[in-house]
Design an enzyme around this catalytic site. Structure first.
Site, short mmCIF file in Angstrom:
data_model
loop_
_atom_site.label_atom_id
_atom_site.label_comp_id
_atom_site.label_asym_id
_atom_site.label_seq_id
_atom_site.Cartn_x
_atom_site.Cartn_y
_atom_site.Cartn_z
N TRP A 204 0.84 -1.21 0.00
CA TRP A 204 0.00 0.00 0.00
C TRP A 204 0.87 1.25 0.00
O TRP A 204 0.37 2.36 -0.21
CB TRP A 204 -0.95 0.00 1.19
CG TRP A 204 -0.32 0.24 2.54
CD1 TRP A 204 0.81 -0.32 3.05
CD2 TRP A 204 -0.82 1.13 3.56
NE1 TRP A 204 1.05 0.14 4.33
CE2 TRP A 204 0.07 1.02 4.67
CE3 TRP A 204 -1.92 1.97 3.67
CZ2 TRP A 204 -0.11 1.75 5.85
CZ3 TRP A 204 -2.11 2.69 4.84
CH2 TRP A 204 -1.20 2.57 5.92
N ASP A 205 2.16 1.08 0.20
CA ASP A 205 3.11 2.19 0.17
C ASP A 205 2.93 3.03 -1.09
O ASP A 205 2.99 4.26 -1.05
CB ASP A 205 4.55 1.67 0.20
CG ASP A 205 4.85 0.80 1.40
OD1 ASP A 205 3.94 0.12 1.90
OD2 ASP A 205 6.02 0.76 1.83
N GLU B 183 0.56 -2.68 12.67
CA GLU B 183 0.81 -4.11 12.56
C GLU B 183 1.24 -4.76 13.88
O GLU B 183 1.55 -5.95 13.90
CB GLU B 183 1.84 -4.37 11.46
CG GLU B 183 1.29 -4.03 10.09
CD GLU B 183 2.34 -3.99 8.99
OE1 GLU B 183 1.98 -4.13 7.81
OE2 GLU B 183 3.53 -3.80 9.33
N LYS C 234 2.72 0.47 16.25
CA LYS C 234 3.90 0.53 15.38
C LYS C 234 3.93 1.84 14.60
O LYS C 234 4.97 2.45 14.39
CB LYS C 234 3.87 -0.66 14.41
CG LYS C 234 5.00 -0.69 13.40
CD LYS C 234 4.87 -1.88 12.47
CE LYS C 234 6.01 -1.94 11.47
NZ LYS C 234 5.89 -3.10 10.55
N GLN C 235 2.75 2.26 14.13
CA GLN C 235 2.67 3.43 13.27
C GLN C 235 1.28 4.04 13.36
O GLN C 235 0.38 3.50 14.00
CB GLN C 235 2.95 3.04 11.82
CG GLN C 235 1.91 2.10 11.23
CD GLN C 235 2.37 1.47 9.93
OE1 GLN C 235 3.28 0.67 9.91
NE2 GLN C 235 1.73 1.84 8.84
#
Length: 776
Positions: free
Chosen positions: A353-354, A496, A609-610
């Site tokens: 998806w980056d 994640e 994580k993000q």
């Protein structure tokens, strides 16, 4: 590392290393990598060192080593290794004395230079200048040049240089060896064929030698070894007389569009002709052609000028643009961008998806024709997405978490890093349950159309993508007797560190966005384009899709703010255990949390994580008011470790939106330093491609305030305190705009037609056909 080397026209264009250390080879191999989107090469030195990683990748040449491994980009034959013996001693920077050393990448023209003064064990002082480039003008071509001068006497020099096919992907050999041979007495060629995908890769190389401005022919012989063909040249280097060795290489494959219908014999013959022509034109002419392509395609097409007290800011955005260019396969819509581009084996060259969320916005605003090709790739992957949906018991298109060649389907590895508690490999669940990518692709399709107004793309590809992804979500929903609503259970969101969770806010909201989009387009097409509507209805049954969506969308559960005004990241996040995260927030190495906890334990902690809920508020910003955004920021930012390189840029843009301007700049700086910073180990496995797209978003969407909202262009700048001005160009619905921002005003100038367009700024609409000045 040194970033202030450039002067004059090269100010803030140079990435420099002024000290060689074999402990940190990966840093410059990656950040100084060369490429053009077709060909990518890590910048390992000519001479070899223990711990180096020599990678040469050609986009789209994926191969699977065996049934137990996933497909990956194979490491092709290396042409950049050149060994020198000086009076019998091997030239090596760990032997003899290095009197001076400097290596630098010129971002402006994509040329890598290394300058060394080296004193041999016998006391001979030799000045080396190494140069190389990969052409942006001819994607198959690269040039390499070495200049040698001995300062104190004559020396005997033996040079070994050729094509080395003894390369692997961390030990995995992806090629069967084909013919090696010499053409025209001085052109080397090797054929490699991938073992499973059966792609022929042809590598062709030749050398020239010049002394005192004249071509010379040193004594030479042709040598072959297993998977290797090379020349051995020998000559006398006289005191103070320079000799220039130039090597040209040409890469071609049977997968190349221009060669896919040609026989191998024809491709080989063509490659020999091309390399001879390149040799005749010479290094300087070829690098000038490439430099012109860099100017025309990138630096004059979408320049970004930052007037900052910190010169690194300007360098960092150019670095981002440089790497986004060399990682993107402009030439072929059957290919997409790997998470590490073409700079390393990390993530095996796979697409995530980056691309859609972090890199595609750069292309939509700067090179819309390239953005279209990247989305066409997703359309070409639709059959695999449909197959994945069917295999999992769903309808429509369920896009793979990791993608490679258009027919490969899901290619996410199943096993990953060690579990510190069990000692076993950790299972990678992303390929099974990280499903938000399906909505991300639909979002990107919509975003592209709104910004470009490319109706042809929508009619050929876009509508079908949106309808089929919406159909997937409709089939994915699970009914609950408890609340009589539809839920999305057992997923992984952008965070994640949380697996097998129910009602992830990002996933649910993006799924509903996808479904509403399909409903809107169904109704619009039925009213405005009966021919296309009937074609799609016949092909994929949009009537039934619409019927299911209308029934389902009213009952989908969407998390709403709790009593504290915070949207829960998922069903159980708020009830998980809190721990002191300060040691991990201040970590020197990403993932330090896993030195104490395994993933199962982390799954039960309030740690992310993000960005998860926060990226939702960035992408779908109109759905949430500023108070809710601030509440969520205050709750989630302290719990986010930014262990993903995707995270910092999202937080920076959102911080700009929320008026946290100093923090926004600090986060931008941290994002820019992921690869360019002082940490010498972060880039070992390749560039952080999505982060570079994120850096662009920090500058244009954050500080520049550019947004597409409901199909309209809004520009509301928030320059950092130490920036005096920001100037950039963007495309908007076929028009090219130049935006010049100062502290208290900005000017938007139309560069194409006299058609009127409208922008919104700080609550006011401005319609203009030439330029508009807005004070703020």
């Amino acid at each position: 590392m040194k970033y202030d080397l450039g002067t004059g026209d090269l100010t803030n264009w140079m990435v420099c290393e002024d000290n060689f250390d074999t402990h940190y080879l990966g840093k410059c191999e990656t950040i100084m990598a060369l490429g053009n989107g077709y060909l990518g090469v890590r910048s390992a030195t000519e001479e070899r060192y223990s711990g180096e990683v020599r990678n040469t990748f050609i986009a789209g040449t994926f191969n699977r080593f065996d049934a137990l491994e996933v497909t990956e980009l194979p490491n092709c034959a290396d042409v950049y290794e050149i060994n020198f013996e000086i009076d019998g001693q091997l030239f090596h920077l760990t032997q003899g004395i290095v009197k001076s050393y400097q290596r630098f990448l010129n971002l402006k023209n994509g040329e890598l230079t290394r300058k060394i003064i080296w004193i041999s064990q016998s006391g001979k002082e030799i000045e080396f200048t190494f140069k190389r480039f990969i052409s942006l003008d001819n994607r198959h071509l690269s040039g390499q040049q070495i200049t040698m001068v001995c300062k104190n006497g004559n020396v005997n020099v033996i040079v070994k240089s050729g094509i080395n096919g003894q390369m692997t992907n961390s030990g995995v050999q992806h090629f069967s060896e084909g013919e090696k041979r010499l053409f025209e007495s001085d052109v080397l060629q090797m054929v490699q064929t991938t073992t499973e995908s059966k792609i022929d890769i042809i590598v062709t190389a030749t050398h020239t030698f010049e002394s005192q401005g004249k071509y010379i022919k040193p004594e030479s012989m042709i040598l072959m070894d297993r998977r290797k063909i090379y020349n051995e040249f020998e000559f006398e280097l006289e005191e103070s007389k320079e000799i220039v060795i130039t090597k040209y290489a040409y890469f071609s494959t049977s997968r190349d569009l221009e060669f896919e219908k040609k026989a191998l014999k024809e491709i080989r013959k063509h490659s020999v002709q091309e390399i001879i022509e390149a040799r005749q034109r010479g290094y300087e002419a070829l690098i000038k052609d490439s430099e012109k392509a860099w100017h025309d395609q990138i630096w004059s097409e979408c320049p970004i000028q930052i007037d900052s007290e910190n010169a690194f800011d300007q360098l960092s955005i150019r670095f981002s643009q440089y790497h986004m260019r060399i990682m993107t396969p402009y030439h072929d819509n059957r290919m997409n961008i790997g998470a590490k581009g073409l700079t390393g084996e990390g993530y095996k060259g796979h697409t995530f998806w980056d691309t859609e969320i972090f890199i595609l916005p750069y292309y939509i605003y700067s090179h819309p024709q390239i953005a279209r090709r990247l989305l066409e790739y997703r359309y070409l992957c639709l059959s695999g997405a449909r197959e994945k949906a069917r295999a999992n018991g769903y309808l429509g298109a369920m896009f793979p978490w990791e993608s490679a060649w258009v027919t490969d389907g899901e290619v996410t590895p199943i096993w990953g890093a060690a579990d510190i508690v069990t000692g076993k490999s950790t299972k990678i669940w992303s390929g099974f349950i990280e499903q938000h990518i399906t909505a991300d692709i639909a979002f990107a399709t919509w975003q592209y159309f709104q910004i470009t107004n490319d109706l042809d793309f929508m009619e050929q590809y876009g509508y079908e993508i949106i309808f089929e992804t919406a159909r997937f979500w409709s089939s994915r929903l699970e009914y609950s007797e408890e609340d009589q609503l539809l839920h999305i259970n057992g997923v992984i969101g952008p965070d994640e560190y949380k697996e097998h969770i129910d009602d992830n806010a990002f996933t649910n909201y993006m799924a509903v966005f996808n479904m509403r989009l399909a409903i809107d387009y169904y109704e619009k097409l039925k009213m405005d384009n009966e021919h296309l509507f009937q074609r799609l209805n016949k092909k994929i049954g949009v009537d039934q899709i619409y019927k299911d969506l209308i029934e389902d969308i009213k009952r989908v559960y969407l998390p709403v703010p709790d009593d504290f005004g915070v949207i829960p990241q998922d069903k159980t996040y708020m009830s998980k255990k809190n721990i002191d995260l300060s040691p991990y927030k201040a970590q020197k190495h990403v993932g330090s949390l896993f030195r104490k906890y395994n993933l199962k334990q982390v799954n039960d902690l309030q740690v992310s994580k993000q960005a998860d809920v926060l990226i939702l508020m960035y992408l779908l910003e109109n759905l949430f008011d500023k108070t809710v955004k601030l509440n969520c920021w205050d709750y989630y930012e302290p719990r986010t470790l930014h262990d993903s390189s995707l995270s910092l840029s999202t937080h920076s843009v959102l911080a700009s939106d929320l008026g946290l301007y100093s923090l926004a700049y600090n986060l931008f700086s941290q994002a820019a330093e992921i690869d360019l910073g002082n940490n010498m180990k972060t880039s070992d496995h390749g560039i952080h491609g999505a982060s570079l797209g994120g850096v662009w978003q920090c500058v244009i969407n954050g500080f520049g305030g550019v947004r597409m909202l409901d199909g309209k262009l809004r520009i509301e700048p928030h320059l950092p305190e130490n920036w005096q001005a920001l100037t950039f160009s963007i495309y908007w619905q076929g028009e090219k705009l130049q935006v010049a921002i100062k502290k208290d005003e900005f000017i938007v100038t139309k560069l194409f037609s006299e058609k009127y367009i409208t922008i919104e700024a700080f609550g006011t609409h401005f319609m203009f056909n030439d330029r508009v000045r807005v004070s703020y």
